[in-house]
Design a protein around this motif. Structure first.
Motif, PDB file in Angstrom:
ATOM      1  N   TYR A  46     -32.427 105.734  35.675  1.00  0.00           N
ATOM      2  CA  TYR A  46     -32.269 105.194  34.326  1.00  0.00           C
ATOM      3  C   TYR A  46     -33.143 103.966  34.096  1.00  0.00           C
ATOM      4  CZ  TYR A  46     -28.544 108.407  32.909  1.00  0.00           C
ATOM      5  OH  TYR A  46     -27.829 109.529  32.535  1.00  0.00           O
ATOM      6  N   ALA A  47     -33.429 103.227  35.156  1.00  0.00           N
ATOM      7  CA  ALA A  47     -34.347 102.092  35.017  1.00  0.00           C
ATOM      8  C   ALA A  47     -35.716 102.584  34.556  1.00  0.00           C
ATOM      9  CB  ALA A  47     -34.450 101.351  36.353  1.00  0.00           C
ATOM     10  N   ASP A  48     -36.170 103.695  35.145  1.00  0.00           N
ATOM     11  CA  ASP A  48     -37.461 104.257  34.733  1.00  0.00           C
ATOM     12  C   ASP A  48     -37.411 104.774  33.293  1.00  0.00           C
ATOM     13  OD1 ASP A  48     -38.594 103.686  37.171  1.00  0.00           O
ATOM     14  OD2 ASP A  48     -38.132 105.645  38.030  1.00  0.00           O
ATOM     15  N   LEU A  49     -36.290 105.420  32.934  1.00  0.00           N
ATOM     16  CA  LEU A  49     -36.165 105.899  31.549  1.00  0.00           C
ATOM     17  C   LEU A  49     -36.230 104.737  30.567  1.00  0.00           C
ATOM     18  CD1 LEU A  49     -33.386 108.660  31.499  1.00  0.00           C
ATOM     19  CD2 LEU A  49     -35.869 108.948  31.518  1.00  0.00           C
ATOM     20  N   ALA A  50     -35.575 103.634  30.918  1.00  0.00           N
ATOM     21  CA  ALA A  50     -35.563 102.482  30.014  1.00  0.00           C
ATOM     22  C   ALA A  50     -36.969 101.928  29.835  1.00  0.00           C
ATOM     23  CB  ALA A  50     -34.620 101.403  30.547  1.00  0.00           C
ATOM     24  N   VAL A  51     -37.717 101.876  30.922  1.00  0.00           N
ATOM     25  CA  VAL A  51     -39.101 101.385  30.810  1.00  0.00           C
ATOM     26  C   VAL A  51     -39.919 102.351  29.947  1.00  0.00           C
ATOM     27  CG1 VAL A  51     -41.207 100.848  32.099  1.00  0.00           C
ATOM     28  CG2 VAL A  51     -39.001 100.030  32.928  1.00  0.00           C
ATOM     29  N   SER A  52     -39.682 103.657  30.093  1.00  0.00           N
ATOM     30  CA  SER A  52     -40.361 104.628  29.215  1.00  0.00           C
ATOM     31  C   SER A  52     -40.035 104.373  27.746  1.00  0.00           C
ATOM     32  CB  SER A  52     -39.934 106.062  29.561  1.00  0.00           C
ATOM     33  OG  SER A  52     -40.316 106.402  30.859  1.00  0.00           O
ATOM     34  N   MET A  53     -38.774 104.055  27.483  1.00  0.00           N
ATOM     35  CA  MET A  53     -38.344 103.837  26.087  1.00  0.00           C
ATOM     36  C   MET A  53     -39.096 102.700  25.420  1.00  0.00           C
ATOM     37  SD  MET A  53     -34.222 103.932  26.178  1.00  0.00           S
ATOM     38  CE  MET A  53     -33.240 105.402  26.387  1.00  0.00           C
TER      39      MET A  53
END
Lengths: 208, 208
Positions: B191-198
């Protein structure tokens, strides 16, 4: 609020039965399934305590009808014809997320019951609702897997991204208020863009 | 599961009081606040029905202690020293999301009570818990706003992205199971990676 709830039930039910379901949604959302009596539900519809049993054999059956019709309504909302160009996975994902999110925002009260009160169902009814629920990740999985296969999306972990996108749509029923800054459609478009970002990012260093 | 719940309470409480809080978490998560009696809570801790009142004046006070200590534990988990390099907003966001998500996965049973049962609190206690809850979006807002200001992140709508990132961490308490494929830490990193993608995506055509 009443109008959004009432539109979930369908014409096959008698008006009194629909009024009871709408009242039950408000009661279950406010006090929980366990904290609600059949008397609360009848009273909320302006009916005598015994009126509920004319239409539903038990409180659990009321919850089941809400869950069944609620989930079917949400599924119908994302299955509307529209952006289905197989060569445009980003457009399809955007459309799917926008519809899923807008439905949940519009129907946040009923959706709260559908998401958080299922423990009140019998195990047979849980099985029946679970079968409808499985359709939602399937819809998202198909689109995201297509996009990954076509090389339009980053090679993401499809199952986990599907779960994350569903979480965006579902968690909003906890906090969404119609008098807030976003209409259901605005929130849907915003989350549609976030979902496309999620499948377009460079895989991070900590992925795994 | 017991160990994760027990570690939330702190040494200032008597062991019996801690056992009652742990039992109450399991009861409230399974049956809801309204569906749980003080007898259920005492019995779940292996105590007589009257034992609860020695430590807590009422069932509501038990819920309040769970909510207060649960929220403080989550806040302490994201405030641990670590990645705080002001010039690395992506690293800070990744760390913040990873910790927030891992805490919610590890404590998903207690977190379910903290997220879904707050309606059982008195209005004074709601106010007190709301004050702690406001700290969470503040932490995320500070990091994301920094990243936008430094030009490291896309110029996103900070408030809406914060809400979305919080939703990822919170909704998992509904579905997370410790015997599933992801450990709390793995889910946190994903989810940390998803947040950075966002916050790294190109703003979509439908944003607004």
């Amino acid at each position: 609020m009443a109008a959004e709830i009432d539109e979930l039930w369908g014409e096959d039910l008698a008006p009194v039965a629909r009024a009871l379901l709408s009242s039950a949604v408000r009661c279950f959302a406010a006090r929980g399934f366990t904290g609600t009596t059949t008397r609360d539900i009848s009273g909320g519809a302006g009916l005598s305590p015994a009126a509920l049993y004319v239409h539903f054999p038990a409180k659990e059956q009321v919850l089941f009808e809400i869950a069944r019709r609620g989930h079917r309504s949400a599924l119908a909302a994302i299955d509307l014809p529209g952006c289905a160009d197989p060569d445009d996975p980003a457009g399809r994902l955007r459309e799917l997320v926008a519809r899923f999110v807008a439905w949940h925002a519009r129907h946040h009260v009923a959706a709260r019951v559908c998401q958080y009160e299922l423990a009140g169902l019998t195990s047979e009814h849980v099985t029946e609702i679970a079968a409808i629920r499985r359709e939602f990740p399937e819809r998202f999985r198909a689109v995201i897997a297509d996009g990954v296969e076509q090389g339009v999306f980053t090679p993401v972990d499809v199952g986990r991204v599907v779960r994350a996108v569903l979480s965006l749509g579902i968690d909003l029923v906890r906090w969404y208020r119609p008098d807030g800054p976003d209409s259901p459609e605005q929130l849907g478009r915003f989350y549609a863009d976030l979902a496309v970002s999620m499948v377009s990012g460079v895989p991070g260093p900590a992925a795994g």
